[in-house]
Design an enzyme around this catalytic site. Structure first.
Site, PDB file in Angstrom:
ATOM      1  CE  LYS A  61      -4.390   1.102   2.166  1.00  0.00           C
ATOM      2  NZ  LYS A  61      -5.031   0.985   3.533  1.00  0.00           N
ATOM      3  CB  VAL A  62       2.164   3.123  -2.440  1.00  0.00           C
ATOM      4  CG1 VAL A  62       3.076   4.382  -2.973  1.00  0.00           C
ATOM      5  CG2 VAL A  62       3.174   1.818  -2.499  1.00  0.00           C
TER       6      VAL A  62
END
Ligand code: G3P
Length: 218
Positions: free
Chosen positions: A87-88
């Site tokens: 998750k960015v």
């Protein structure tokens, strides 16, 4: 529509998994902190425990905000388990990192998305999932569900494969509205998933059926 559970609470994750309708899990640093998971070793172990408790994708968020740091952290997270999705955050270095991960075949979830333009960038970078936070938009008097519909239209226009993961869902109606406008995934608290079960006419109808059965069968 896929259902993900938005928590780092293992008991709730297991309860949702046992229902048989769970497709994955999303976490974030705030959700990990809420469960009191502290220290790198414990955080890593917790991600592995979550992966072992479910069958679907598990989003694990990077803390770094610079390109090199995101790559290093994301590669470490991706190596933990085949179900991990990195998750960015939706920032410039995040988009560059999503492109890198996409080229490497590492799944990503682009988080903290609040506009259609951000969602368009995430898709162009090759994100596996894009996470528009609909509840937080509603909180500041924007219509979160409308954003989902707008992204669905744009992705449809160009055939982007990025899955729309409606996040920051607060209640049952959010889930239903997201399904109406074609979100691919809704990530929800357990209370919202269980809320889908409920209707007073179901409860009174069942009570009547059981009472009538008792009348004739003692
Ligand atoms: O998946 C994102 C979500 O955890 C944010 O939810 O309720 O903190 O706005 P909320």
């Amino acid at each position: 529509m896929k259902f993900f559970i938005d928590t780092a609470n293992l008991e709730q994750i297991k309860e949702a998994q046992a229902l048989g309708v769970l497709d994955g899990v999303t976490t974030n640093p705030s959700l990990m902190a809420k469960e009191g998971i502290k220290g790198e070793k414990n955080i890593i172990q917790h991600y592995v425990d979550i992966c072992n408790a479910v069958t679907g994708d598990v989003s694990a968020e990077v803390i770094a905000t610079d390109y090199e740091g995101i790559i290093k952290e994301g590669e470490q997270l991706a190596k933990l388990h085949k179900q991990i999705v990195v998750k960015v955050p939706m920032i410039k270095d995040g988009i560059k990192a999503i492109k890198y991960f996409s080229n490497k075949g590492i799944k990503t979830n682009c988080t903290l998305v609040f506009t259609a333009g951000q969602a368009l960038l995430a898709a162009k970078a090759g994100a596996t999932y894009v996470s528009p936070f609909i509840g937080r938009l509603d909180d500041v008097a924007y219509d979160g569900v409308s954003l989902i519909a707008q992204i669905r239209l744009i992705y449809g226009n160009y055939g982007y494969k990025t899955q729309i993961l409606a996040a920051s869902i607060r209640h049952v109606m959010h889930i239903i509205q997201c399904a109406e406008v074609g979100a691919d995934v809704a990530t929800c608290p357990l209370s919202a998933i269980l809320g889908l079960l409920k209707h007073p006419l179901t409860d009174s109808g069942l009570a009547q059926f059981l009472a009538d059965y008792k009348k004739i069968n003692g």
